[in-house]
Structure formats: C-alpha cells, structure tokens
Write an enzyme that holds these catalytic residues in place. Structure first.
Site, PDB file in Angstrom:
ATOM      1  N   ALA A   3       0.830  -1.206   0.000  1.00 27.58           N
ATOM      2  CA  ALA A   3       0.000   0.000   0.000  1.00 27.58           C
ATOM      3  C   ALA A   3       0.862   1.253   0.000  1.00 27.58           C
ATOM      4  CB  ALA A   3      -0.917  -0.002   1.221  1.00 27.58           C
TER       5      ALA A   3
ATOM      6  N   GLY B 179       0.605  -5.594   0.541  1.00 23.91           N
ATOM      7  CA  GLY B 179      -0.254  -5.730  -0.620  1.00 23.91           C
ATOM      8  C   GLY B 179       0.462  -6.215  -1.859  1.00 23.91           C
TER       9      GLY B 179
ATOM     10  N   GLU C 104       0.422  -9.813  -1.496  1.00 25.21           N
ATOM     11  CA  GLU C 104      -0.957 -10.274  -1.683  1.00 25.21           C
ATOM     12  C   GLU C 104      -1.335 -10.343  -3.162  1.00 25.21           C
ATOM     13  OE1 GLU C 104      -3.460  -9.075   2.233  1.00 25.21           O
ATOM     14  OE2 GLU C 104      -2.494  -7.407   1.196  1.00 25.21           O
TER      15      GLU C 104
ATOM     16  N   GLU D 136       1.847  -5.963   7.814  1.00 24.59           N
ATOM     17  CA  GLU D 136       0.836  -4.948   8.110  1.00 24.59           C
ATOM     18  C   GLU D 136       0.654  -4.653   9.593  1.00 24.59           C
ATOM     19  OE1 GLU D 136      -0.404  -6.370   3.972  1.00 24.59           O
ATOM     20  OE2 GLU D 136       0.581  -7.188   5.748  1.00 24.59           O
TER      21      GLU D 136
END
Length: 266
Positions: free
Chosen positions: A72, A117, A120, A140
């Site tokens: 992110a 992310g 991910e 995170e």
C-alpha cells in the site's frame, strides 16, 4: 509482442499470439506502491483481461529493478481521513479480487520486495515464480493494520494456519530461499530470471486447452477446503463442463492423428 497502456502505471503486453497476457506494474518512482489510482487501474486491467477469450494465461510482472510491489502507498495513506479510507476500500478490494478471480491461470514473476499488498497480489495468483533476490512478507501489523488484500486467507492455504500466524504476527520479511522452503513461493530461479521463467511457464500452459484450463482452475479453487465427497462433486461439475466441448473433441482427434491441437476454445 504488442503493448497497450491502462492509465499511467499499468501496461498489458501480449505474447504467444495473444494467448499470454503480461500485466505490467509500472510505477517505478514509488516501487509500484498501490495507491488508490494504482489499485483502480489494476482492477480495470483485470476486468479487461477476464473478458478476453483469447487470453489463456496472465503473468504479472514489474518494471522496477528492486521490487515487485512494496504494498500500500503509505505516503498517500498518511494524508487520509477516516472517510477517505472508507472511500478507498472498494477500490482496494477490487484490485486484489480482480487478480484472484481471473478465470484463467495466473503466474506472478517476483523479484526484490513483494511486501504487504505487493505479496498479496502474488498470493492472488495460482503460481509464484521468484528469483533469488525476492523478499516477501505481510508486515501490516507493524503499521497498525492487518493484511487486507486476502493475505489472512490466502497465506494459510499455502503454508498452513500456524505458520501463517507466525509470519503475520511477527511481520517478518522472508528471503527467497526460506520462502521457497516454506511454500510462500513455488519456483525459485536465478537472479534476474523471474520474468523470463514465468513467461516460459505461461507459454507451456497456454499450449493446453483454454476450456480445460479454466475448468481445472475452477475445480481447484472451488474444491479447496471442502471434504472429499463435496470436492469430488465440484470436480465432476467441472468435468461435465468440458466433456462435451469442442476442445475435448479436438484434443482427442489431435492425439489420435499425432498432431498439435488447434483449440477452438469452446
């Protein structure tokens, strides 16, 4: 090879007569950090790829020399109000589910950092090819949130619940050799070879029946976690969807005629 742009930071390249699509992350100044706009563009690109019946395999790659994707965009997030974060969430979810729900096989080509992310996005693919520079992880909780792009659900499916808990709770970064040992990545290749090896794998996959590939992926995804009896019912439904297809007829004919199949894709 042909290329078209999806906004400023995403490109789609086509290979193998259009049967392999390369979704290119190209936001080099931010090491492909997923901002609101970057997430929206990934969502748009995956929607277009999902609708393209010529595409048999999708490979996700990065143009940055030291990163696949660092997760992110925390610089953007630093300026967010709570309302901004709420408004962004649908775009973020569409980004990751867009990759996860692609109907054809997907391969991630990972080098350098694939964190939060970024990892991910790779986890949302069916196969992860990583070179020896890769560093992966879900850190995170170290910034006060949790993996919100599928990480808490996808990582345990790869490495088991207890190992995933250790990795997520500790927020630790895992280098390539250990990541391969743990099952966090699937294929480990020489430095700088992740893209080439991922595209070579995609080309081999794309030589097979597109109807069969999509049905096999559907059976793998829907059957995971079910008890055996229910899983076999999922498999049977997928088999029935291909058993009377043009691809099945062509595959059997090509085998008996000792030639390469010309898949109708239906």
């Amino acid at each position: 090879m042909s290329e078209r742009r999806i906004g400023e930071w995403i490109a789609i390249r086509t290979h193998e007569n259009g049967h392999v699509a390369e979704l290119v992350l190209d936001r080099p100044k931010a090491m492909n950090a997923v901002s609101t706009e970057m997430g929206r563009l990934i969502g748009q690109a995956t929607a277009e790829l999902a609708a393209d019946r010529d595409v048999r395999v999708v490979v996700i790659t990065s143009t940055h020399e030291r990163a696949f994707c660092v997760g992110a965009d925390l610089k953007e997030r630093n300026s967010f109000t709570d309302a901004d974060l709420v408004r962004q969430r649908p775009h973020a979810r569409a980004c990751y589910t867009g990759v996860l729900e692609l109907p054809m096989p997907t391969v991630a080509a990972v080098h350098g950092f694939a964190l939060g992310g970024g990892y991910e996005l790779a986890l949302s693919c069916d196969v992860i090819v990583a070179d020896r520079t890769a560093v992966v992880g879900l850190p995170e909780v170290s910034v006060g949130v949790i993996p919100g792009g599928g990480g808490t659900q996808l990582l345990p499916r790869r490495v088991g619940a207890a190992r995933a808990a250790e990795l997520i709770f500790s927020a630790r970064r895992v280098e390539a050799a250990e990541a391969r040992e743990l099952g966090m990545v699937d294929l480990l290749v020489d430095e700088g070879r992740d893209r080439a090896e991922a595209l070579a794998l995609a080309a081999r996959i794309a030589g097979n029946s597109p109807v069969g590939l999509r049905a096999a992926k559907r059976a793998l995804r829907l059957g995971h976690g079910l008890d055996l009896r229910a899983g076999l019912e999922v498999e049977d439904a997928a088999w029935r969807s291909v058993a009377f297809s043009g691809d099945r007829a062509e595959g059997v004919a090509a085998f008996n005629e000792k030639r390469k199949p010309d898949w109708p894709g239906e």
